[in-house]
Design a protein around this motif. Structure first.
Motif, mmCIF file in Angstrom:
data_model
loop_
_atom_site.group_PDB
_atom_site.id
_atom_site.type_symbol
_atom_site.label_atom_id
_atom_site.label_comp_id
_atom_site.label_asym_id
_atom_site.label_seq_id
_atom_site.Cartn_x
_atom_site.Cartn_y
_atom_site.Cartn_z
ATOM 1 N N GLU A 26 0.781 -1.168 0.171
ATOM 2 C CA GLU A 26 -0.047 -0.007 0.045
ATOM 3 C C GLU A 26 0.861 1.122 0.003
ATOM 4 O O GLU A 26 0.539 2.186 -0.738
ATOM 5 C CB GLU A 26 -0.804 0.020 1.415
ATOM 6 C CG GLU A 26 -2.085 -1.196 1.102
ATOM 7 C CD GLU A 26 -2.852 -1.047 0.007
ATOM 8 O OE1 GLU A 26 -2.962 0.084 -0.854
ATOM 9 O OE2 GLU A 26 -3.544 -2.044 -0.538
ATOM 10 N N ALA A 30 -5.722 5.218 11.420
ATOM 11 C CA ALA A 30 -5.752 3.817 11.635
ATOM 12 C C ALA A 30 -5.741 3.533 13.301
ATOM 13 O O ALA A 30 -6.628 2.719 13.432
ATOM 14 C CB ALA A 30 -4.197 3.068 11.310
ATOM 15 N N TYR A 61 -8.968 1.677 14.440
ATOM 16 C CA TYR A 61 -8.896 0.290 14.938
ATOM 17 C C TYR A 61 -8.494 0.187 16.406
ATOM 18 O O TYR A 61 -7.775 -0.783 16.887
ATOM 19 C CB TYR A 61 -7.957 -0.544 13.903
ATOM 20 C CG TYR A 61 -8.647 -0.694 12.624
ATOM 21 C CD1 TYR A 61 -9.723 -1.565 12.397
ATOM 22 C CD2 TYR A 61 -8.156 0.195 11.561
ATOM 23 C CE1 TYR A 61 -10.288 -1.447 11.094
ATOM 24 C CE2 TYR A 61 -8.678 0.126 10.282
ATOM 25 C CZ TYR A 61 -10.068 -0.777 10.053
ATOM 26 O OH TYR A 61 -10.419 -1.038 8.909
ATOM 27 N N THR A 71 -1.323 -3.621 9.475
ATOM 28 C CA THR A 71 -2.423 -3.544 8.719
ATOM 29 C C THR A 71 -3.361 -2.532 8.787
ATOM 30 O O THR A 71 -3.858 -2.173 7.748
ATOM 31 C CB THR A 71 -3.215 -4.901 9.125
ATOM 32 O OG1 THR A 71 -2.152 -5.930 9.507
ATOM 33 C CG2 THR A 71 -4.191 -5.535 8.136
ATOM 34 N N GLU A 129 -4.560 -0.382 5.565
ATOM 35 C CA GLU A 129 -5.724 -0.032 5.205
ATOM 36 C C GLU A 129 -5.940 1.407 4.833
ATOM 37 O O GLU A 129 -6.857 1.820 4.024
ATOM 38 C CB GLU A 129 -6.770 -0.630 6.180
ATOM 39 C CG GLU A 129 -8.255 -0.317 6.117
ATOM 40 C CD GLU A 129 -8.949 -0.799 4.977
ATOM 41 O OE1 GLU A 129 -8.278 -1.436 4.229
ATOM 42 O OE2 GLU A 129 -9.964 -0.295 4.602
ATOM 43 N N GLU A 130 -5.581 2.259 5.808
ATOM 44 C CA GLU A 130 -6.000 3.778 5.572
ATOM 45 C C GLU A 130 -5.120 4.154 4.356
ATOM 46 O O GLU A 130 -5.603 5.249 3.623
ATOM 47 C CB GLU A 130 -5.388 4.579 7.040
ATOM 48 C CG GLU A 130 -6.313 4.361 8.185
ATOM 49 C CD GLU A 130 -7.829 4.114 8.135
ATOM 50 O OE1 GLU A 130 -8.168 5.063 7.341
ATOM 51 O OE2 GLU A 130 -8.321 3.294 8.816
ATOM 52 N N SER A 181 -4.751 2.728 1.778
ATOM 53 C CA SER A 181 -5.306 1.881 0.552
ATOM 54 C C SER A 181 -6.382 2.985 0.408
ATOM 55 O O SER A 181 -6.873 3.175 -0.869
ATOM 56 C CB SER A 181 -5.725 0.483 0.651
ATOM 57 O OG SER A 181 -6.861 0.471 1.477
ATOM 58 N N LYS A 182 -7.100 3.610 1.437
ATOM 59 C CA LYS A 182 -8.333 4.150 1.431
ATOM 60 C C LYS A 182 -7.869 5.469 0.623
ATOM 61 O O LYS A 182 -8.795 6.078 -0.144
ATOM 62 C CB LYS A 182 -8.840 4.730 2.732
ATOM 63 C CG LYS A 182 -9.908 3.634 3.256
ATOM 64 C CD LYS A 182 -10.641 4.019 4.438
ATOM 65 C CE LYS A 182 -11.042 2.738 5.397
ATOM 66 N NZ LYS A 182 -11.015 3.171 6.776
ATOM 67 N N LEU A 214 -10.997 -6.184 7.991
ATOM 68 C CA LEU A 214 -9.486 -5.645 7.733
ATOM 69 C C LEU A 214 -8.546 -6.755 7.349
ATOM 70 O O LEU A 214 -7.754 -6.575 6.568
ATOM 71 C CB LEU A 214 -9.201 -4.983 9.129
ATOM 72 C CG LEU A 214 -7.873 -4.392 9.262
ATOM 73 C CD1 LEU A 214 -7.459 -3.298 8.278
ATOM 74 C CD2 LEU A 214 -7.431 -4.138 10.683
ATOM 75 N N LYS A 236 -9.200 -8.562 4.063
ATOM 76 C CA LYS A 236 -8.921 -7.753 2.802
ATOM 77 C C LYS A 236 -7.283 -7.754 2.508
ATOM 78 O O LYS A 236 -7.072 -7.908 1.469
ATOM 79 C CB LYS A 236 -9.387 -6.538 2.985
ATOM 80 C CG LYS A 236 -9.082 -5.441 1.993
ATOM 81 C CD LYS A 236 -9.724 -4.124 2.206
ATOM 82 C CE LYS A 236 -9.019 -3.257 1.207
ATOM 83 N NZ LYS A 236 -9.290 -1.854 1.373
ATOM 84 N N HIS A 237 -6.401 -7.593 3.557
ATOM 85 C CA HIS A 237 -5.132 -7.708 3.186
ATOM 86 C C HIS A 237 -4.396 -8.925 3.633
ATOM 87 O O HIS A 237 -3.072 -8.870 3.238
ATOM 88 C CB HIS A 237 -4.568 -6.376 4.400
ATOM 89 C CG HIS A 237 -4.941 -5.045 4.114
ATOM 90 N ND1 HIS A 237 -4.529 -4.176 3.221
ATOM 91 C CD2 HIS A 237 -6.152 -4.304 4.472
ATOM 92 C CE1 HIS A 237 -5.084 -3.039 3.139
ATOM 93 N NE2 HIS A 237 -6.254 -3.299 4.042
#
Ligand code: ADP
Ligand code: MG
Length: 703
Positions: free
Chosen positions: A173, A359, A363, A469, A473-474, A476-477, A549, A552-553
């Motif tokens: 990412e 993140a 989370y 992770t 995720e953040e 990727s957003k 979460l 997805k990763h």
């Protein structure tokens, strides 16, 4: 004693490190291994065969007769099974053998490791797979090969596999977003970790005399000493000669293993100390911390100490943590959390800073859970360690910078320059400006974040798996948002995207004192979760947000998540159960023995006194006997309750969450109540009547 002049030669002498590989492997093989380490690419068997042969030769030269795959099952400890290199020949002699296959893959019987239902015991097969990115080393005559551990079906049964997956996810990412920002030459982004390790040292003989320390790692009874840590005379104090000798020896052993320990000092509590290494790549740092804890205990033995790694060995005295310093760094050497002096680095910094803020806010429950354990629950929120509420400290200067992002205005500090992509140059943020708040659980400290919640005894793998992770995720957003715009629109839009993310998550930012009641109230108003214990936090682990979460990763499958849920709950209940049993035994046998002997002597003395002096009122003797009698009556009542409740808890196996909740709410409360009586009795009994050492003896006897 270390010969300082020889240190550069001796450092890492027991490690099959990059230097040894460069010297000994054929060039093409070295390049192949190096590529695998740097990029995580697959390693061919012929390469493995060659590495194995060279590794064996080197290991034998350094005194190894055996090799072992070394892994980190869900017990939280490390595991090893040793095989010798010997292979018998027909003529009765032996040759020393070690193949590529043996290096790459092992098949330990996995049936007795916790799997949370992933692998029934009859399917005992588990596999270990070589992790070339963490160097092999020699210990106690064996070659140790760091490995990942999984089941026959490929499910992770350890902490290394998901950690490696999370590093990969974050790297992917990060690369995506860096590319969008026009930084094309980066091939991999690494997570870096430096974990500061706190510990207690006490006399080994004292340790052996206490069942609670032996079986549970913490004291379950013990009257407070007349002196605690109130004088604040231990932190950074002069290190006593015996402790100093231990620390020297520890440094030396760790340096030989290539573990870059750098800092050592006394901590806040009496008999408490800290050692910290220079940071390394996450995966290696986690392995090294596991190894550090093991070596700390071993070296302590030699010095007649016991090294206590429990998060809360002594009631009323600060517990021990393991600060997890965390950052992300490109393979081209850019620390992405360094605000820096160079304009070109600043936009990436803002992106990563805001991704971390988002993140940690989004989370928070699973980040809290990543540090939850029966032991750490006693430490978090005790006005000595961060509270169970997660917030982020960024300091004044960064707060200004973030305000600039929020308001869409330029940062008004000195040296304001427009960047190519619309962000402005940030001031060079010095460590001094940011490292002031010691009460924050998650603090920006100059060019990294310091996560202060992890406990001293556990692997930091979990915390970093969640952190990596969640940040992936953040990122990727952000990437997804940016993908909606053309290249020309990007410079303008990127600040809008960051602003929106910041506004959504800024409630997690808090620069004040995290130890106060006002903050707990304020955090409640902000809607920040306050998860005080492992059972409180556990449901979040299997929530949609968590499963979404991790799946997805590609960090955990849903089965892996659920298996870890079971393991964590079981582990928690078992720990408290053992504590409950141990406490009952210590009170009923060890403490009672002391009380009875003392009562007998006091009574005898009183009767004798009366013979000599019939008019004596024996007030002192009577008051001692009265206090002891009250305490033992209370103890007796509480012991019965604890015993009954422990039996009830055992019956609750069908519902692991309720069982853990019962251990927390009922058993731990029973234990607290029993302890009050036990400690008031112990405070009356002279040391010589007790078959175990008191707090005062354990904490202050070292001179
Ligand atoms: P403290 O004031 O908290 O004791 P130190 O300066 O001693 O801080 O550093 C604590 C730890 O942070 C050390 O282990 C250090 O190597 C580590 N550290 C420094 N920079 C980074 C980084 N970029 N990534 C991860 N850890 C880092
Ligand atoms: Mg620190």
């Amino acid at each position: 004693m270390i010969d300082a002049a020889k240190l550069t030669d001796e450092y890492g002498c027991l490690v099959f490190n990059d230097r040894i590989m460069r010297e000994r492997l054929p060039k093409d093989i070295y390049r192949a291994v190096h590529k695998t380490i740097e990029r995580g690419t697959h390693l061919e068997l012929d390469v493995a065969n060659c590495v194995a042969a060279v590794m064996k030769e080197w290991a034998i030269e350094n005194g190894a007769t055996h090799f072992t795959h070394w892994f980190q099952p869900m017990t939280g400890l490390t595991a090893e099974k040793h095989d010798s290199f010997i292979s018998p020949s027909d003529d009765g002699s032996i040759i020393m053998e070690f193949s590529g296959k043996e290096l790459v893959k092992g098949e330990p019987d996995a049936s007795s490791f916790p799997s949370g239902g992933l692998r029934a015991t009859f399917e005992a097969r588990g596999y270990t797979a070589w992790d070339p990115s963490s160097p092999a080393f020699i210990k106690d005559g064996s070659l140790y090969i760091p490995t990942a551990f999984c089941s026959y079906g490929g499910e992770a049964l350890d902490k290394k596999t998901p950690l490696l997956r999370s590093m990969e996810a974050l790297s992917n990412e990060a690369l995506k977003i860096l590319k969008t920002l026009g930084i094309e030459n980066v091939k991999r982004v690494n997570t870096t970790i430096g974990s500061e390790q706190e510990y207690f040292l006490i006399d080994k003989n004292y340790y052996k005399q206490r069942k609670d320390l032996l079986f549970t790692g913490r004291t379950l009874i013990g009257a407070p000493p007349t002196k605690g840590q109130e004088m604040e005379d231990h932190y950074f104090g002069v290190i006593k000669p015996k402790v100093s000798a231990y620390m020297h020896d520890l440094d030396e052993e760790l340096w030989k293993l290539g573990i870059p320990v750098k800092t050592k000092h006394n901590e806040v509590a009496p008999s408490q100390h800290e050692c910290a290494p220079v940071f390394e790549t996450a995966n290696v740092a986690v392995d090294h911390n596991q190894l550090t804890m093991e070596v700390m205990k071993k070296v302590a033995e030699k010095h007649n100490f016991a090294c206590l790694l429990h998060e809360k060995p002594f009631e009323g005295i600060n517990g021990s943590g393991k600060h997890n310093n965390w950052s992300v760094c490109t393979d081209t050497g850019i620390n992405l959390l360094d605000p820096g002096k160079h304009p070109g680095e600043n936009l990436p910094f803002l992106v990563f800073l805001i991704a971390v803020i988002a993140a940690v806010d989004e989370y928070a429950p699973i980040l809290r859970l990543s540090v939850a354990s029966a032991g750490n629950d006693h430490r978090l929120g005790g006005n000595e360690a961060p509270p169970a509420i997660i917030s982020i400290f960024v300091g004044d200067e960064l707060s200004e910078v973030l305000k600039g992002v929020e308001e869409g205005s330029a940062y008004q500090g000195s040296g304001k320059v427009q960047m190519g992509m619309g962000a402005q140059v940030l001031p060079h943020i010095t460590k001094d400006n940011t490292d002031r708040n010691r009460t924050s659980p998650f603090a920006f400290t100059g060019n990294k974040f310091e996560f202060r919640m992890p406990g001293s005894s556990v692997s930091v793998a979990n915390a970093n798996i969640v952190l990596n992770t969640a940040v992936a995720e953040e990122l990727s957003k952000i990437s997804e948002e940016l993908s909606k715009y053309s290249e020309e629109e990007l410079p303008e839009k990127i600040m809008d995207v960051l602003k929106e993310m910041l506004l959504k998550h800024k409630r997690v930012l808090f620069n004040g004192n995290g130890y106060t009641d006002e903050w707990i109230e304020e955090a409640g108003k902000r809607g920040l979760p306050n998860l005080k214990s492992l059972p409180d936090a556990m449901p979040y682990w299997i929530s949609d947000s968590s499963i979404g979460l991790f799946t997805k990763h590609g960090i955990f499958t849903e089965e892996e998540i659920r298996s870890r849920y079971e393991i964590l709950l079981e582990n928690y209940s078992k720990s408290v159960h053992i504590e409950a049993l141990t406490m009952q035994e210590m009170v009923r046998k060890d403490l009672m023995e002391g009380i009875i002997a003392y009562e007998k002597d006091v009574t005898k003395e009183m009767l004798q006194k009366k013979e000599v002096l019939p008019e004596a009122d024996c007030l002192m003797e009577k008051s001692i006997l009265k206090v002891l009698d009250e305490a033992t009556s209370g103890m007796s009542k509480e012991l019965i309750k604890l015993k009954e409740d422990t039996a009830k808890a055992e019956q609750m196996e069908d519902d692991l969450l309720s069982q853990a909740g019962f251990y927390k709410d009922t058993i731990l409360t029973d234990m607290e109540n029993l302890r009050k009586y036990a400690d008031s009795a112990e405070a009356m009994v002279p040391d010589k009547y007790l078959c175990y050492p008191t707090y005062g003896q354990m904490l202050f006897s070292l001179i």
